[in-house]
Design a protein around this motif. Structure first.
Motif, mmCIF file in Angstrom:
data_model
loop_
_atom_site.group_PDB
_atom_site.id
_atom_site.type_symbol
_atom_site.label_atom_id
_atom_site.label_comp_id
_atom_site.label_asym_id
_atom_site.label_seq_id
_atom_site.Cartn_x
_atom_site.Cartn_y
_atom_site.Cartn_z
ATOM 1 N N UNK A 2 -1.259 -29.287 51.529
ATOM 2 C CA UNK A 2 -0.108 -28.183 50.983
ATOM 3 C C UNK A 2 1.043 -28.379 51.888
ATOM 4 N N UNK A 3 0.957 -29.201 52.854
ATOM 5 C CA UNK A 3 2.170 -29.330 53.737
ATOM 6 C C UNK A 3 3.158 -30.337 53.325
ATOM 7 N N UNK A 4 2.886 -30.890 52.082
ATOM 8 C CA UNK A 4 3.593 -32.120 51.793
ATOM 9 C C UNK A 4 4.840 -31.304 51.098
ATOM 10 N N UNK A 5 6.144 -31.716 51.448
ATOM 11 C CA UNK A 5 7.235 -30.837 51.094
ATOM 12 C C UNK A 5 7.497 -31.185 49.581
ATOM 13 N N UNK A 6 7.764 -30.136 48.780
ATOM 14 C CA UNK A 6 7.849 -30.244 47.235
ATOM 15 C C UNK A 6 9.229 -29.946 46.870
ATOM 16 N N UNK A 50 7.052 -39.682 44.193
ATOM 17 C CA UNK A 50 7.121 -40.691 45.366
ATOM 18 C C UNK A 50 6.803 -40.154 46.714
ATOM 19 N N UNK A 51 7.220 -38.891 46.934
ATOM 20 C CA UNK A 51 7.055 -38.124 48.446
ATOM 21 C C UNK A 51 5.732 -38.005 48.399
ATOM 22 N N UNK A 52 4.919 -37.679 47.260
ATOM 23 C CA UNK A 52 3.661 -37.385 47.463
ATOM 24 C C UNK A 52 2.762 -38.645 47.790
ATOM 25 N N UNK A 104 1.201 -40.393 55.650
ATOM 26 C CA UNK A 104 1.515 -39.231 56.326
ATOM 27 C C UNK A 104 2.721 -38.445 55.755
ATOM 28 N N UNK A 105 2.534 -36.807 56.186
ATOM 29 C CA UNK A 105 3.350 -35.994 55.641
ATOM 30 C C UNK A 105 4.891 -36.177 56.540
#
Length: 255
Positions: free
Chosen positions: A3-7, A224-226, A233-234
């Motif tokens: 859930x900490x992955x920036x969306x 791509x961020x995910x 890593x985040x």
């Protein structure tokens, strides 16, 4: 999914959104649609980087870019699209690049009011591969105080066929910008694997869209961020789409 992955909160340093200047947005309506799509994908700021290539019809210098950015900003405000636009250029590296930068004709990624001392320039090589003088020309730019940010090295034939050929440029102090769609496999699994290797080696500093339209080369970063967050890593993903892009805009050194 962590859930900490920036969306959201992404800064896109490479976008062909200024209408009518190159092979990107063909109209203001297309530019606004691209902006809407970018915002929906979590992008809050975008650097318009039309091609600057004296050998082509796309010789977009600082004055042209500045005027076009002002017009686009006005339309974004009227359309109530919350996207911040900056101006720069994707500069085709050639014998004239140093003079174009020193005279102010070629606009930098680093904004003119930046307080940092670093000066970053989005630099494009020929997609067909290195021609023989690129490393020397980059060395000249570095000695003059510029930091080349190599646009989409994964799409340049020399680096794609022999990924280790990127190493001398990294040793010189160049940075790289990889295209988000390449991370997601749009240029094939082999290219995506090359990018993974470069990230492991610390050779990728920025992810950007290189968007040209809303159909084939879209302003999309979130997938791509995910993927980067899952594999590396985040913190690494956040660095590539938020921290490093902001530092480049501000003229600050990258960690």
């Amino acid at each position: 999914m962590n859930s900490s992955v920036p969306l959201a909160g992404y800064i896109d340093l490479h976008a062909h959104i200024l209408p009518g200047l190159d092979d990107g947005a063909s109209s203001m309506q297309m530019a606004l649609n691209m902006a809407r799509m970018a915002v929906a994908d979590g992008i809050v700021a975008m650097v318009a980087t039309p091609h600057l290539n004296p050998a082509s019809n796309w010789n977009n210098g600082a004055e042209i870019v500045s005027r076009s950015v002002d017009v686009l900003r006005r339309h974004l405000h009227e359309a109530q699209i919350p996207l911040t636009i900056y101006g720069a250029a994707e500069v085709r590296l050639n014998a004239h690049t140093q003079k174009q930068l020193q005279t102010g004709f070629a606009p930098l990624l680093t904004q003119h009011n930046a307080k940092g001392k670093c000066r970053y320039v989005l630099t494009e090589f020929a997609h067909a591969g290195l021609q023989g003088g690129e490393l020397y020309m980059c060395e000249l730019l570095v000695h003059k105080g510029y930091t080349p940010v190599i646009a989409h090295p994964e799409r340049i034939r020399t680096f794609r066929h022999d990924p280790s050929r990127l190493e001398p440029f990294m040793a010189l102090g160049c940075k790289t910008q990889v295209t988000c769609s390449s991370v997601c496999g749009s240029y094939g699994e082999k290219t995506a694997a090359v990018i993974d290797t470069w990230i492991e080696q610390g050779w990728v500093q920025v992810l950007a869209t290189d968007t040209h339209d809303i159909h084939h080369r879209q302003p999309a970063m979130r997938d791509a961020v995910r993927l980067v967050a899952q594999q590396f890593g985040v913190d690494k993903a956040t660095q590539m789409v938020m921290t490093n892009p902001q530092r480049i805009l501000d003229g600050q050194a990258l960690a």
